[in-house]
Write an enzyme that holds these catalytic residues in place. Sequence first.
Site, PDB file in Angstrom:
ATOM      1  N   HIS A   1      -3.497  -5.409   1.293  1.00  0.00           N
ATOM      2  CA  HIS A   1      -3.277  -5.654   2.712  1.00  0.00           C
ATOM      3  C   HIS A   1      -3.675  -7.095   3.006  1.00  0.00           C
ATOM      4  O   HIS A   1      -4.566  -7.653   2.366  1.00  0.00           O
ATOM      5  CB  HIS A   1      -4.144  -4.721   3.567  1.00  0.00           C
ATOM      6  CG  HIS A   1      -3.663  -3.303   3.592  1.00  0.00           C
ATOM      7  ND1 HIS A   1      -2.502  -2.931   4.239  1.00  0.00           N
ATOM      8  CD2 HIS A   1      -4.196  -2.180   3.066  1.00  0.00           C
ATOM      9  CE1 HIS A   1      -2.350  -1.620   4.105  1.00  0.00           C
ATOM     10  NE2 HIS A   1      -3.349  -1.145   3.390  1.00  0.00           N
TER      11      HIS A   1
ATOM     12  N   CYS B   1       0.833  -1.209   0.000  1.00  0.00           N
ATOM     13  CA  CYS B   1       0.000   0.000   0.000  1.00  0.00           C
ATOM     14  C   CYS B   1       0.869   1.262   0.000  1.00  0.00           C
ATOM     15  O   CYS B   1       1.547   1.537  -0.979  1.00  0.00           O
ATOM     16  CB  CYS B   1      -0.981  -0.022   1.167  1.00  0.00           C
ATOM     17  SG  CYS B   1      -2.380   1.116   0.959  1.00  0.00           S
TER      18      CYS B   1
END
Length: 513
Positions: free
Chosen positions: A435, A336
């Site tokens: 994630h 991310c």
Amino acid sequence: MFRGTPLMIQGTHSDAGKSAVVTALCRIFARDGHKTAPFKSQNMALNSYITKDGKEIGRAQGVQAEAAGVVASTDMNPILIKPTGDYQSQIVVHGKPFQNMKAGTYRQEFYEKGLQVIEKSYLRLQREHEIIVIEGAGSPAEVNLNDRELVNMRIARLTHAPVILVGDIEKGGVFASLVGTLQLLEEEDRKRVIGVVINKFRGDVSLLEPGLEWFEAYTGVPVLGVIPYVSGLHIEAEDSVVLDSYSKDKDETKDLDIAVIRFPYISNFTDLDPLFSEEDCHVRYVQKSEELGRPDMVILPGSKNTLGDLQFLHESGLGNRIHTLAEQRTQIFGVCGGYQMLGDEVVDEYEVESSLKSVSGLGLIPMRTRLEKEKKTVLSEGILDYEGKHFSIKGYEIHMGVTIFHERENGKPFAVLADRTDGVQMDNIIGTYFHGIFHNDSFREELLNTLRRKKGLSPIINRLSFERKREESFDRLADVVSMNLSMEKIKEKMLEFQALSKKEAREAHGKNV
């Protein structure tokens, strides 16, 4: 139990163990056959959980819902506060960004709206569940904030909940913190405290008994239990203060050394939990360039202030060290915000996360990321081609950035989804928006075995499922807590409070009629 019977867990301070106690109680009540839900009206955290409908809540409430065996919803954490820096936070209401606000503005302008949001969420949970285990935040004795707080005794009064106060003996001064907290409460609130719990005790409990007797005699409040320190649990921590307990130094007894960059605004660090569970891995968090050394893999995790944390990399010298390690063929893995930092530049022209407009990246991937006003929150799944093998992977995305590649001649997508591709693999550089990527057992095994083979070590086959370890941890924690708490007394008090609240409601209704 009556429908919607509440129990609230508060603490003498942050990281007293409230989240763990709530998680344990959710599993205990669920195992007893009660449909149970967690509830935290307002949560300040950088660890997020994505619900099935693509909404963002505090990770602790998502985990607690899993422990209770129910589907997580935004009603379980209707307000999430995510610090971004500059004394400012992003306010997330029912899973979607509402506004960036400073603390003073939030207290003055959001209080009434927040209270309405909280009350409606709780009433919906109350209609659908038999027991609601409510978690407070920080301490109820923060007298400077109590006039407009939205998460401790104000919520106990709103929900007519009995309160258990948790103190952490590991930090020292547990009797002083419990007594002090009780004495600072208003009389009405003090009467709600049905007992205290001493958490994280190590040693012979008989040595503690004189203190317990003194406490009960001095305060008139019963000690409902002493919970021993439980090690080796594979349950996500909520508060980033837990990172202070992790090592910065290499452990020579472990085969693999994994260094995680500890950004000032690190988020979703629970992504790394499965790596901590592997016996051949030593995972350490580093903040200084001299701490980095020569690890087998460097992980750049998520960030709530990507440009600010990228600037931290440059100023600390960590950016140069990571670049050098990449040139030396060390595995670099960005997730991310950490993935965005691996590119040439991150731009935030709308000041979504900070006042910084643009910061140069590490230049390891030929790409540029632009932050936009709309946040993407979604559960994702796809197919990953890694080391000539195909893996089905699942995860979740929380980001406000759009990443554009200049060219991809030397790489390929990290994963292929139904409607798009994600991330990139370029030799020893991996970047992804997924994630929870390390929670995928088969991919994690192949990644770690690839690192082992690079060191001339034999692969480890059929590593244990992290999900299985996690479920076993829920049950082990619940077993320990149920054995060391006066559960029958707690249930009795819950029923007393619920019966009293129903009586008061009937009387109030009679007066109105």
